[in-house]
Enzyme design. Structure first.
Site, short mmCIF file in Angstrom:
data_model
loop_
_atom_site.label_atom_id
_atom_site.label_comp_id
_atom_site.label_asym_id
_atom_site.label_seq_id
_atom_site.Cartn_x
_atom_site.Cartn_y
_atom_site.Cartn_z
CG ASN A 9 -2.74 -42.80 37.47
OD1 ASN A 9 -3.79 -42.18 37.60
ND2 ASN A 9 -1.96 -42.68 36.40
CE LYS A 11 -2.99 -45.26 33.71
NZ LYS A 11 -2.19 -45.61 32.56
CG HIS A 93 0.71 -40.29 33.86
ND1 HIS A 93 0.36 -40.78 32.63
CD2 HIS A 93 0.83 -41.37 34.68
CE1 HIS A 93 0.26 -42.10 32.71
NE2 HIS A 93 0.54 -42.48 33.94
CD GLU A 95 -2.10 -42.61 30.54
OE1 GLU A 95 -2.89 -42.19 31.40
OE2 GLU A 95 -1.71 -43.80 30.50
CD GLU A 165 4.42 -44.14 35.55
OE1 GLU A 165 3.87 -45.05 36.17
OE2 GLU A 165 3.80 -43.24 34.97
N GLY A 171 0.58 -49.72 30.55
CA GLY A 171 -0.68 -50.27 30.03
C GLY A 171 -0.50 -51.25 28.89
CB SER A 206 2.85 -53.58 32.71
OG SER A 206 2.24 -52.96 31.59
C1 PEP Z 1 0.55 -45.52 34.97
O1 PEP Z 1 -0.44 -45.10 34.38
O2 PEP Z 1 1.22 -44.74 35.66
C2 PEP Z 1 0.89 -46.93 34.84
C3 PEP Z 1 2.04 -47.33 35.28
O3 PEP Z 1 -0.06 -47.73 34.24
P1 PEP Z 1 0.00 -49.36 34.15
O4 PEP Z 1 0.34 -49.86 35.51
O5 PEP Z 1 -1.37 -49.73 33.71
O6 PEP Z 1 1.05 -49.68 33.15
#
Ligand code: PEP
Length: 244
Positions: A9, A11, A93, A95, A165, A171, A206
Site C-alpha cells: 500500500n 498510500k 483502511h 486512514e 491492522e 506507521g 509496521s
Molecule cells: C498500512 O498502511 O496498511 C500499513 C500497514 O502501514 P505500515 O506498514 O507503514 O504500518
C-alpha cells in the site's frame, strides 16, 4: 491450502520516477506468494504495464467508490480499476475510516460493490490503542466484520481478503507480537463461518523484513499488508520472500 499474499500500500507516496525505479529494483525471483501493488490512482497504468510485462504481480486500488458511475467528483469506480486490470481493492483502511469518516456501513457498501464488479476486496479491520487498552479489540473487529456479513452470503468471504491492522501499529514502528496478532487472526477466521478456513487473513502494521518471518510463521497469518516498507523495493521483496 491458502496461498500467502503480500500487498503493498503505497498510500499517497511516490512519483512516476519512483515507480519506474521501484520496479526496476524489485526482484521477486523465487517468490511463491501472491504479490499485489496498490499505487496512487495515477500510477495504475504504469503498474498494470509492469504486471503485464513481468507477470509476477497483481494490480490493486487503495480505495474505490461504492457508486458505479455518476456525479461524484474525485471518486474512482470499480470498473475504472478494472480498466487497468486491477484484481484487488483495499476497502476500509484505517486512514479512510479516521480521516475521511468512512463508517462500517459505508465500508460494507464498498466491499459489496467491489465484489459485484469482480474485484477482490481487501477489507481492513483493527482497533485503536484506546480500544485495545479498554479490552475492546474483539468487539471492534466483530462490528467491522458483522457490517459486511449482514450484506453478503457467507460464501462471499471466499472472494475476499481480510487485513487485521491494529491502528496503533500502523506507521508507528510498533508491531503486535506474533502471538497477539495470531490470537486476533484466529478470532477473525472464526467470525467468517464455515468458509473461514479458506480466507486469506493478512497482518498489517509496521511489517518489515526483520519481523515478517515470525509473523508469517503463525498458523492464521497468511501474509501482510505493507505500508512504509513497501516503498523500498529491496525491503518489500525481502518481505515477499519471507511469505511461504
Ligand atoms: C498500512 O498502511 O496498511 C500499513 C500497514 O502501514 P505500515 O506498514 O507503514 O504500518
Amino acid at each position: 491450502m491458502r496461498t500467502p499474499l503480500v500487498a503493498a500500500n503505497w498510500k499517497m507516496n511516490g512519483s512516476r520516477e519512483f515507480a519506474e525505479h521501484f520496479f526496476a529494483d524489485l526482484d521477486l525471483e523465487g517468490v511463491t506468494s501472491d504479490v499485489v501493488v496498490c499505487p496512487p490512482f495515477p500510477y495504475l497504468p504504469l503498474v498494470a504495464q509492469v504486471a503485464k510485462d513481468k507477470g509476477s504481480i497483481w494490480v490493486g486500488g487503495q480505495n474505490m467508490s461504492q457508486e458505479p458511475v455518476g456525479a461524484f467528483t474525485g471518486e474512482v469506480s470499480a470498473s475504472m480499476l478494472l480498466d487497468w486490470n486491477a484484481r484487488y481493492v483495499i476497502v476500509g483502511h484505517s486512514e479512510r475510516r479516521s480521516l475521511y469518516a468512512e463508517t462500517n456501513e459505508l465500508v460494507a457498501k464498498k466491499f459489496v460493490a467491489a465484489q459485484l464488479a469482480g474485484l477482490i476486496p481487501i477489507l481492513c479491520v483493527g482497533e485503536t490503542l484506546e480500544e485495545r487498552e479498554e479490552g475492546r479489540t474483539l468487539e471492534v473487529v466483530t462490528a467491522q466484520i458483522a457490517a459486511i456479513s449482514d450484506l453478503i452470503d457467507t460464501n462471499a468471504w471466499k472472494d475476499a481478503v481480510v487485513a487485521y491492522e491494529p491502528i496503533w501499529a500502523i506507521g508507528t514502528g510498533k508491531t503486535a507480537t506474533p502471538e497477539e496478532a495470531q490470537s486476533v487472526h484466529q478470532f477473525i477466521r472464526a467470525q467468517l463461518g464455515n468458509i473461514g478456513a479458506e480466507v486469506q487473513i493478512l497482518y498489517g502494521g509496521s511489517v518489515k523484513s526483520a519481523n515478517a518471518g515470525a509473523l508469517f510463521a503463525q498458523a492464521d497469518i497468511d501474509g501482510a499488508l505493507v505500508g512504509g516498507a513497501s516503498l523500498d523495493a529491496k525491503e518489500f521483496a525481502a518481505i515477499c520472500h519471507a511469505a511461504i
